[in-house]
Structure formats: C-alpha cells, structure tokens
Write a protein that holds these residues in place. Structure first.
Motif, PDB file in Angstrom:
ATOM      1  N   GLU A 147       0.825  -1.208   0.000  1.00 45.96           N
ATOM      2  CA  GLU A 147       0.000   0.000   0.000  1.00 45.96           C
ATOM      3  C   GLU A 147       0.862   1.261   0.000  1.00 45.96           C
ATOM      4  N   LEU A 148       2.040   1.180   0.588  1.00 48.66           N
ATOM      5  CA  LEU A 148       2.932   2.342   0.621  1.00 48.66           C
ATOM      6  C   LEU A 148       3.462   2.705  -0.759  1.00 48.66           C
ATOM      7  N   GLN A 149       3.449   1.750  -1.668  1.00 50.94           N
ATOM      8  CA  GLN A 149       3.894   2.068  -3.016  1.00 50.94           C
ATOM      9  C   GLN A 149       2.934   3.022  -3.713  1.00 50.94           C
ATOM     10  N   LYS A 150       1.712   3.074  -3.244  1.00 52.80           N
ATOM     11  CA  LYS A 150       0.705   3.969  -3.826  1.00 52.80           C
ATOM     12  C   LYS A 150       0.647   5.294  -3.077  1.00 52.80           C
ATOM     13  N   GLN A 151       0.586   5.207  -1.729  1.00 50.72           N
ATOM     14  CA  GLN A 151       0.464   6.433  -0.941  1.00 50.72           C
ATOM     15  C   GLN A 151       0.818   6.147   0.520  1.00 50.72           C
ATOM     16  N   ALA A 152       1.080   7.202   1.244  1.00 50.76           N
ATOM     17  CA  ALA A 152       1.320   7.126   2.682  1.00 50.76           C
ATOM     18  C   ALA A 152       0.473   8.198   3.357  1.00 50.76           C
ATOM     19  N   THR A 153      -0.390   7.775   4.268  1.00 50.11           N
ATOM     20  CA  THR A 153      -1.334   8.695   4.911  1.00 50.11           C
ATOM     21  C   THR A 153      -1.169   8.629   6.424  1.00 50.11           C
ATOM     22  N   ILE A 154      -0.912   9.786   7.025  1.00 45.88           N
ATOM     23  CA  ILE A 154      -0.769   9.864   8.479  1.00 45.88           C
ATOM     24  C   ILE A 154      -2.146   9.889   9.136  1.00 45.88           C
ATOM     25  N   ARG A 155      -2.313   9.123  10.175  1.00 49.85           N
ATOM     26  CA  ARG A 155      -3.562   9.146  10.939  1.00 49.85           C
ATOM     27  C   ARG A 155      -3.565  10.412  11.803  1.00 49.85           C
ATOM     28  N   SER A 156      -4.470  11.325  11.503  1.00 51.14           N
ATOM     29  CA  SER A 156      -4.502  12.608  12.205  1.00 51.14           C
ATOM     30  C   SER A 156      -4.787  12.450  13.699  1.00 51.14           C
ATOM     31  N   SER A 157      -5.544  11.435  14.055  1.00 57.13           N
ATOM     32  CA  SER A 157      -5.909  11.245  15.459  1.00 57.13           C
ATOM     33  C   SER A 157      -4.734  10.818  16.326  1.00 57.13           C
ATOM     34  N   VAL A 158      -3.657  10.345  15.726  1.00 56.29           N
ATOM     35  CA  VAL A 158      -2.520   9.865  16.490  1.00 56.29           C
ATOM     36  C   VAL A 158      -1.440  10.931  16.652  1.00 56.29           C
ATOM     37  N   LEU A 159      -1.567  12.034  15.932  1.00 55.63           N
ATOM     38  CA  LEU A 159      -0.518  13.056  15.958  1.00 55.63           C
ATOM     39  C   LEU A 159      -0.317  13.658  17.343  1.00 55.63           C
ATOM     40  N   GLU A 160      -1.407  13.920  18.048  1.00 54.67           N
ATOM     41  CA  GLU A 160      -1.301  14.527  19.376  1.00 54.67           C
ATOM     42  C   GLU A 160      -0.505  13.648  20.325  1.00 54.67           C
ATOM     43  N   VAL A 161      -0.784  12.352  20.280  1.00 54.56           N
ATOM     44  CA  VAL A 161      -0.028  11.410  21.122  1.00 54.56           C
ATOM     45  C   VAL A 161       1.424  11.357  20.682  1.00 54.56           C
ATOM     46  N   LEU A 162       1.649  11.354  19.395  1.00 55.81           N
ATOM     47  CA  LEU A 162       3.006  11.281  18.867  1.00 55.81           C
ATOM     48  C   LEU A 162       3.832  12.491  19.303  1.00 55.81           C
ATOM     49  N   PHE A 163       3.231  13.665  19.272  1.00 56.42           N
ATOM     50  CA  PHE A 163       3.937  14.869  19.702  1.00 56.42           C
ATOM     51  C   PHE A 163       4.299  14.801  21.189  1.00 56.42           C
ATOM     52  N   GLU A 164       3.388  14.280  22.006  1.00 58.86           N
ATOM     53  CA  GLU A 164       3.669  14.176  23.443  1.00 58.86           C
ATOM     54  C   GLU A 164       4.778  13.168  23.720  1.00 58.86           C
ATOM     55  N   ILE A 165       4.809  12.079  22.959  1.00 64.01           N
ATOM     56  CA  ILE A 165       5.876  11.082  23.159  1.00 64.01           C
ATOM     57  C   ILE A 165       7.235  11.696  22.836  1.00 64.01           C
ATOM     58  N   THR A 166       7.295  12.495  21.777  1.00 64.94           N
ATOM     59  CA  THR A 166       8.580  13.101  21.406  1.00 64.94           C
ATOM     60  C   THR A 166       9.047  14.135  22.432  1.00 64.94           C
ATOM     61  N   LYS A 167       8.141  14.673  23.244  1.00 61.55           N
ATOM     62  CA  LYS A 167       8.541  15.638  24.266  1.00 61.55           C
ATOM     63  C   LYS A 167       9.295  14.971  25.405  1.00 61.55           C
ATOM     64  N   PHE A 168       8.926  13.734  25.731  1.00 64.82           N
ATOM     65  CA  PHE A 168       9.501  13.071  26.900  1.00 64.82           C
ATOM     66  C   PHE A 168      10.439  11.920  26.543  1.00 64.82           C
TER      67      PHE A 168
END
Length: 273
Positions: A147-168
């Motif tokens: 599926e990545l050969q066609k497109q890559a789509t970020i799940r918007s609902s996970v971004l907030e958690v991802l940002f918090e993980i990168t803080k700590f």
C-alpha cells in the motif's frame, strides 16, 4: 439651654465635693484634714470629671443608620413568598437542605483533576526514555508495504499522542518498504503533518529496511524501554529482549507475555478514545 445645663453640672459638682469633704474627714489622715473646703471640692470635682471622661470614652459609638433598600413590587412579593416558604418548612427539611449544599461544596472542592495528555503519556510509558515504533498500522493508515507504493497517509488522530511522546522520549520510527519511492512517500507524509517541526522528530530517526528481520534487528540494537508494533510475530520475538511492548491490533494476542500490552490503537491506549 446649653448654659443652664453647664450651670446644673457645676452645682452638682460643688454639692458632690462638699459631700465628699464631710465623708473624707472621717478617714482621711490627719495631715490631709487641714485642707479647706475649696481644696477638697476641687479634688472631688477633678475625680468626678475623670469618671465622666472615662465613661464617655467607653460609650459605644452610635451606629450609622442604614438606608433602606428600595425593592420593586415583584421583588418584594417574591421575597415575601420565599420567607413564608422558609418559615413554613420544617426544621428537619432546612437542616437537610443545608447539609446537601455543604456536601455539594465539599464534593466540588475535592473533585479529582483530570490529568493532561502529557501526564498520561509519562504514566503509561512508566517514565521510559526511549521508544521505538512501527509506522504501518500504528502511525499510518496503510497496513502493508504494498500500500505504501501507492500512498502514505498519516492518521490525524494519532498526531497529538506522537507529539507528546517526542517531548519526553527519544522516539525512533521504522518500517519495511519495497522501494525508495515508498520511503520518500513516508517522509513526505510525516513532514506535511508537522512531525519534523512541531513534533521535534528528526529525519535521521526514521529508519527503513527491506525485511522484517531487519526491523527486529533495529529494535534490539536500539534497546528501547518500549516498542510499539502491529505485528504479533515481531512482538512475540522481542518479548525476551524488550522491557515493555504495546501490540496495536484489533485482535489481542492469544498468549500475551506479561510485559506486552494490547490495544486497538495508540490513541485508545492513552485514553483519547
């Protein structure tokens, strides 16, 4: 009228002085009996003045008269109705109502404060400082390298958690890809989502490999406190080497090791859904 009052007060002081002079002559020492009536009257007058002054200073000040409040007829009627209702209520009902209000105040004061997402992330990760995470099925909407050969789509609902993980935490993202184009699609999707700016993640910490064994080797070499993956096989293989793991999948593992947690999504694990 003021002059007559002063005259009466003066006559009263004189009479009281004469009376004291007679009474004091009976018990005053001999050395003081030679004082004439004027001296005794002066002493008595001074004493009386002191007493009057003392009482004047102790007298409470007259309270200021409060201006009556003007009430509209509607307000007066409602106030009268309220007072009549309160008067007609039994004492037990009033006490119960007061107790209920007091209890509501106490409950509101001691209401637990909802923790922030950052606090939840730190608590869930048990203060872990290094985290590795797979992209497919966790951060990306896609689930297979094809599926990545066609497109890559970020799940918007996970971004907030991802940002918090990168803080700590020191976060590493990794995925198996079939070609360089898929790799570029993934990097472009992460950059467009602000992961490299708002999230604070650098591109050097996004790792790619061509086999599942390579991804397993990445995790073992980095020795993270937590590894997040959507593959049950990889989670099982790493259970002996990684302290904690999160298996992100709609279906739970049949035999999950004690250090492996399961959740249908990253957002659900951290309480966002």
């Amino acid at each position: 009228m003021v002059e007559s009052s002063k005259e009466e007060l003066l006559q009263l002081i004189k009479r009281f002085g004469a009376y004291l002079s007679v009474k004091m002559s009976n018990f005053v020492p001999i050395s003081l009996r030679n004082l004439d009536s004027r001296s005794a009257g002066a002493i008595a007058g001074l004493a009386l003045a002191v007493v009057f002054t003392w009482r004047l200073l102790r007298s409470p000040s007259v309270p200021q008269r409060r201006q009556p409040k003007r009430h509209t007829p509607t307000t007066s009627t409602s106030s009268a109705g309220t007072q009549s209702n309160v008067a007609s209520m039994p004492s037990g009902a009033c006490s119960s109502s007061e107790n209920l209000r007091a209890q509501n105040v106490v409950d509101e004061f001691f209401q637990p404060v909802k923790p922030t997402l950052g606090q939840v992330v730190r608590q869930k990760l048990s203060e872990g400082r290094k985290v590795t995470c797979r992209l497919l099925g966790v951060i990306l909407e896609e689930n297979t390298p094809e599926e990545l050969q066609k497109q890559a789509t970020i799940r918007s609902s996970v971004l907030e958690v991802l940002f918090e993980i990168t803080k700590f935490c020191d976060l590493y993202l990794m995925e198996r890809v079939l070609d360089d184009e898929s790799e570029q699609k993934v990097l472009a999707a992460l950059e467009n989502a602000g992961v490299f700016t708002s999230g604070g993640l650098v591109k050097d910490k996004v790792l790619f490999c061509s086999t599942e064994t390579g991804r397993t080797s990445f995790v073992r070499q980095l020795e993270p406190d937590w590894h997040i993956d959507s593959s049950a096989e990889i989670v099982t293989q790493l259970a002996r080497f990684i302290k904690y793991q999160l298996h992100v999948s709609p279906t739970k593992l049949e035999r999950s090791p004690g250090n492996v947690f399961s959740s249908s999504s990253l957002e659900q694990f951290f309480g966002l859904v």
